[in-house]
Structures are given as structure tokens and as C-alpha cells.
Design an enzyme around this catalytic site. Structure first.
Site, PDB file in Angstrom:
ATOM      1  N   LYS A   9       0.817  -1.222   0.000  1.00  0.00           N
ATOM      2  CA  LYS A   9       0.000   0.000   0.000  1.00  0.00           C
ATOM      3  C   LYS A   9       0.854   1.278   0.000  1.00  0.00           C
ATOM      4  O   LYS A   9       2.076   1.229   0.223  1.00  0.00           O
ATOM      5  CB  LYS A   9      -0.931  -0.037   1.216  1.00  0.00           C
ATOM      6  CG  LYS A   9      -1.946  -1.193   1.152  1.00  0.00           C
ATOM      7  CD  LYS A   9      -2.932  -1.100   2.297  1.00  0.00           C
ATOM      8  CE  LYS A   9      -3.967  -2.209   2.214  1.00  0.00           C
ATOM      9  NZ  LYS A   9      -5.015  -2.062   3.255  1.00  0.00           N
ATOM     10  N   TYR A  49     -12.708  -2.065  -3.548  1.00  0.00           N
ATOM     11  CA  TYR A  49     -13.155  -2.183  -2.158  1.00  0.00           C
ATOM     12  C   TYR A  49     -14.682  -2.079  -2.033  1.00  0.00           C
ATOM     13  O   TYR A  49     -15.193  -1.714  -0.971  1.00  0.00           O
ATOM     14  CB  TYR A  49     -12.480  -1.106  -1.308  1.00  0.00           C
ATOM     15  CG  TYR A  49     -11.071  -1.473  -0.868  1.00  0.00           C
ATOM     16  CD1 TYR A  49     -10.831  -2.583  -0.057  1.00  0.00           C
ATOM     17  CD2 TYR A  49      -9.982  -0.698  -1.240  1.00  0.00           C
ATOM     18  CE1 TYR A  49      -9.549  -2.918   0.355  1.00  0.00           C
ATOM     19  CE2 TYR A  49      -8.687  -1.026  -0.822  1.00  0.00           C
ATOM     20  CZ  TYR A  49      -8.482  -2.137  -0.022  1.00  0.00           C
ATOM     21  OH  TYR A  49      -7.224  -2.470   0.401  1.00  0.00           O
ATOM     22  N   PHE A  57     -15.364   3.875   7.242  1.00  0.00           N
ATOM     23  CA  PHE A  57     -13.985   4.151   6.820  1.00  0.00           C
ATOM     24  C   PHE A  57     -13.801   4.163   5.300  1.00  0.00           C
ATOM     25  O   PHE A  57     -12.689   4.390   4.809  1.00  0.00           O
ATOM     26  CB  PHE A  57     -13.002   3.150   7.459  1.00  0.00           C
ATOM     27  CG  PHE A  57     -13.256   1.686   7.114  1.00  0.00           C
ATOM     28  CD1 PHE A  57     -12.829   1.146   5.915  1.00  0.00           C
ATOM     29  CD2 PHE A  57     -13.896   0.844   8.024  1.00  0.00           C
ATOM     30  CE1 PHE A  57     -13.042  -0.187   5.596  1.00  0.00           C
ATOM     31  CE2 PHE A  57     -14.121  -0.505   7.722  1.00  0.00           C
ATOM     32  CZ  PHE A  57     -13.692  -1.009   6.509  1.00  0.00           C
ATOM     33  N   ARG A  85      -2.184 -14.324   4.903  1.00  0.00           N
ATOM     34  CA  ARG A  85      -2.908 -13.625   5.977  1.00  0.00           C
ATOM     35  C   ARG A  85      -2.188 -13.811   7.315  1.00  0.00           C
ATOM     36  O   ARG A  85      -2.163 -12.911   8.149  1.00  0.00           O
ATOM     37  CB  ARG A  85      -4.358 -14.090   6.049  1.00  0.00           C
ATOM     38  CG  ARG A  85      -5.141 -13.613   4.817  1.00  0.00           C
ATOM     39  CD  ARG A  85      -6.600 -13.960   4.871  1.00  0.00           C
ATOM     40  NE  ARG A  85      -7.329 -13.157   5.836  1.00  0.00           N
ATOM     41  CZ  ARG A  85      -7.718 -11.906   5.612  1.00  0.00           C
ATOM     42  NH1 ARG A  85      -7.423 -11.289   4.491  1.00  0.00           N
ATOM     43  NH2 ARG A  85      -8.406 -11.253   6.526  1.00  0.00           N
ATOM     44  N   THR A  91      -5.503  -6.882  10.774  1.00  0.00           N
ATOM     45  CA  THR A  91      -5.753  -5.604  10.068  1.00  0.00           C
ATOM     46  C   THR A  91      -5.249  -4.425  10.889  1.00  0.00           C
ATOM     47  O   THR A  91      -4.633  -3.499  10.348  1.00  0.00           O
ATOM     48  CB  THR A  91      -7.270  -5.448   9.807  1.00  0.00           C
ATOM     49  OG1 THR A  91      -7.721  -6.590   9.081  1.00  0.00           O
ATOM     50  CG2 THR A  91      -7.566  -4.194   9.004  1.00  0.00           C
ATOM     51  N   ARG A 102       2.510  -6.434   9.233  1.00  0.00           N
ATOM     52  CA  ARG A 102       1.823  -5.251   9.776  1.00  0.00           C
ATOM     53  C   ARG A 102       2.390  -4.833  11.128  1.00  0.00           C
ATOM     54  O   ARG A 102       2.525  -3.636  11.404  1.00  0.00           O
ATOM     55  CB  ARG A 102       0.320  -5.507   9.846  1.00  0.00           C
ATOM     56  CG  ARG A 102      -0.335  -5.450   8.453  1.00  0.00           C
ATOM     57  CD  ARG A 102      -1.730  -5.972   8.492  1.00  0.00           C
ATOM     58  NE  ARG A 102      -2.479  -5.710   7.258  1.00  0.00           N
ATOM     59  CZ  ARG A 102      -3.568  -6.395   6.915  1.00  0.00           C
ATOM     60  NH1 ARG A 102      -4.034  -7.357   7.679  1.00  0.00           N
ATOM     61  NH2 ARG A 102      -4.203  -6.098   5.787  1.00  0.00           N
ATOM     62  N   ASN A 112      -2.016   0.319   6.679  1.00  0.00           N
ATOM     63  CA  ASN A 112      -1.571  -0.957   7.252  1.00  0.00           C
ATOM     64  C   ASN A 112      -0.708  -1.784   6.291  1.00  0.00           C
ATOM     65  O   ASN A 112      -0.649  -3.004   6.389  1.00  0.00           O
ATOM     66  CB  ASN A 112      -2.768  -1.740   7.799  1.00  0.00           C
ATOM     67  CG  ASN A 112      -3.745  -2.174   6.722  1.00  0.00           C
ATOM     68  OD1 ASN A 112      -3.615  -1.777   5.565  1.00  0.00           O
ATOM     69  ND2 ASN A 112      -4.714  -2.982   7.083  1.00  0.00           N
ATOM     70  N   HIS A 115      -2.308  -5.583   1.764  1.00  0.00           N
ATOM     71  CA  HIS A 115      -3.629  -6.213   1.652  1.00  0.00           C
ATOM     72  C   HIS A 115      -3.424  -7.624   1.138  1.00  0.00           C
ATOM     73  O   HIS A 115      -2.550  -7.863   0.307  1.00  0.00           O
ATOM     74  CB  HIS A 115      -4.503  -5.444   0.647  1.00  0.00           C
ATOM     75  CG  HIS A 115      -5.720  -6.216   0.212  1.00  0.00           C
ATOM     76  ND1 HIS A 115      -6.889  -6.220   0.920  1.00  0.00           N
ATOM     77  CD2 HIS A 115      -5.917  -7.059  -0.836  1.00  0.00           C
ATOM     78  CE1 HIS A 115      -7.768  -7.013   0.315  1.00  0.00           C
ATOM     79  NE2 HIS A 115      -7.202  -7.531  -0.750  1.00  0.00           N
ATOM     80  N   GLU A 126      -9.873 -10.715  -7.220  1.00  0.00           N
ATOM     81  CA  GLU A 126      -8.858  -9.672  -7.041  1.00  0.00           C
ATOM     82  C   GLU A 126      -7.666  -9.870  -7.982  1.00  0.00           C
ATOM     83  O   GLU A 126      -7.127  -8.900  -8.510  1.00  0.00           O
ATOM     84  CB  GLU A 126      -8.410  -9.647  -5.580  1.00  0.00           C
ATOM     85  CG  GLU A 126      -9.533  -9.174  -4.647  1.00  0.00           C
ATOM     86  CD  GLU A 126      -9.162  -9.190  -3.182  1.00  0.00           C
ATOM     87  OE1 GLU A 126      -8.016  -9.551  -2.838  1.00  0.00           O
ATOM     88  OE2 GLU A 126     -10.031  -8.846  -2.364  1.00  0.00           O
TER      89      GLU A 126
HETATM   90  P1  CMP Z   1      -7.534  -4.394   3.835  1.00  0.00           P
HETATM   91  O1  CMP Z   1      -7.087  -5.751   4.222  1.00  0.00           O
HETATM   92  O2  CMP Z   1      -6.960  -3.824   2.587  1.00  0.00           O
HETATM   93  O3  CMP Z   1      -9.143  -4.375   3.726  1.00  0.00           O
HETATM   94  C1  CMP Z   1      -9.922  -3.222   3.975  1.00  0.00           C
HETATM   95  C2  CMP Z   1      -9.104  -2.066   4.460  1.00  0.00           C
HETATM   96  O4  CMP Z   1      -9.827  -1.002   5.055  1.00  0.00           O
HETATM   97  C3  CMP Z   1      -8.186  -2.528   5.553  1.00  0.00           C
HETATM   98  O5  CMP Z   1      -7.177  -3.365   5.034  1.00  0.00           O
HETATM   99  C4  CMP Z   1      -7.709  -1.212   6.127  1.00  0.00           C
HETATM  100  O6  CMP Z   1      -6.653  -0.649   5.372  1.00  0.00           O
HETATM  101  C5  CMP Z   1      -8.926  -0.308   5.932  1.00  0.00           C
HETATM  102  N1  CMP Z   1      -9.592   0.032   7.186  1.00  0.00           N
HETATM  103  C6  CMP Z   1      -9.659   1.267   7.694  1.00  0.00           C
HETATM  104  N2  CMP Z   1     -10.344   1.269   8.834  1.00  0.00           N
HETATM  105  C7  CMP Z   1     -10.739   0.015   9.076  1.00  0.00           C
HETATM  106  C8  CMP Z   1     -11.493  -0.606  10.113  1.00  0.00           C
HETATM  107  N3  CMP Z   1     -11.976   0.075  11.147  1.00  0.00           N
HETATM  108  N4  CMP Z   1     -11.699  -1.928  10.026  1.00  0.00           N
HETATM  109  C9  CMP Z   1     -11.216  -2.637   8.968  1.00  0.00           C
HETATM  110  N5  CMP Z   1     -10.499  -2.095   7.953  1.00  0.00           N
HETATM  111  C10 CMP Z   1     -10.259  -0.780   8.013  1.00  0.00           C
END
Ligand code: CMP
Length: 138
Positions: A9, A49, A57, A85, A91, A102, A112, A115, A126
Site C-alpha cells: 500500500k 473495495y 472508513f 494472511r 488488520t 503489519r 496498514n 492487503h 482480485e
Molecule cells: P484491507 O485488508 O486492505 O481491507 C480493507 C481495508 O480497510 C483494511 O485493510 C484497512 O486498510 C482499511 N480500514 C480502515 N479502517 C478500518 C477498520 N476500522 N476496520 C477494517 N479495515 C479498516
């Protein structure tokens, strides 16, 4: 063998640490079988997304994911989806396990660092969102 979609990212691209993330991926045994650097448009980020479009968010996520280039990649290995994962960590980096990508690099729950696809169905969607079949060389 299984494949999963990974995104390095904007926070990692901006800090010039994509190589460090790739080293953790490769050291874990996964192979990077496709990779490119792109800059998402807002429409592309909203589509990618889409499952989160009703979340609080979502706007911030789209803004962040379009704020700088990203590196998209296809990872291959045994149980690649679950494997990736596991090495990504939770996350929210505040609760991610020690030694995960992470925990090591992420700045916040939004910034973070990486992904990874969360199921076989999402991995298929994806991977084909970013790559065609001649770009993925196993
Ligand atoms: P990702 O695994 O890319 O999937 C959704 C993304 O939303 C997550 O990583 C984060 O970068 C972002 N995100 C921001 N806020 C939140 C939250 N509260 N819970 C989950 N994902 C979040």
C-alpha cells in the site's frame, strides 16, 4: 498450489520499503509470480473495495489508496491465502502478532502496509482485477 492477491500500500511505497516487504514474503516461502506498480484512480479503488462501500472508513480508505502508487502482486504457494494472511498479521497493527508484516511496518489500521485476499473467491476476483493470464507466470 494456490494464488492470492497482495497489495503493497501507499504507506510502504512512500517509505521506500517495498523490498523489505517482499523479503518477508519470500523468506516465508511464498513466490511472487506477478508484480507491477500502479496508481489507482478513485473509481478503481471504489470498485476494488466495493464490499466496504457502506462502512464509515470507506471514504478515507479510497482517499488513502489513491494517495500514492501501490504495488500489486500475485503470490503463489501451498495454502497461499491463509499463509499470507498469517504473515501479514491482523488488520489493526496494534493487535498484530510479533514478526508479522503489519506489526513490523504498519502505521495505523488504514495505513496498514499490505492487503491480502481473504478467500478463494475473493482471490480469484482480485487477481483478475489487476492481472490477465499472460502476466502471471508461475
Ligand atoms: P484491507 O485488508 O486492505 O481491507 C480493507 C481495508 O480497510 C483494511 O485493510 C484497512 O486498510 C482499511 N480500514 C480502515 N479502517 C478500518 C477498520 N476500522 N476496520 C477494517 N479495515 C479498516
Amino acid at each position: 498450489m494456490q494464488r492470492t492477491l497482495s497489495i503493497i500500500k501507499p504507506d510502504a511505497v512512500m517509505r521506500n520499503i517495498t523490498g523489505k516487504v517482499n523479503a518477508m514474503i519470500e523468506d516465508s516461502g511464498l513466490r511472487i509470480v506477478a508484480q507491477k506498480r500502479i496508481r489507482l484512480t478513485a473509481a478503481q479503488a471504489e470498485e476494488f473495495y466495493g464490499e466496504h462501500k457502506d462502512k464509515a472508513f470507506f471514504g478515507g480508505l479510497v482517499e488513502y489508496m489513491t494517495s500514492a502508487p501501490i504495488v500489486v502482486q500475485v503470490l503463489e504457494g501451498k495454502d497461499a491465502i491463509a499463509h499470507y494472511r498469517k504473515i501479514m498479521g491482523a488488520t489493526n497493527p496494534a493487535v498484530a502478532d510479533e514478526g508479522t508484516i503489519r506489526k513490523t511496518f504498519a502505521l495505523s489500521i488504514t495505513q496498514n502496509t499490505v492487503h491480502g485476499s481473504d478467500s478463494e473467491e475473493s482471490a480469484k476476483r482480485e487477481v483478475s482485477f489487476f492481472f490477465n493470464h499472460i502476466e502471471v507466470v508461475g
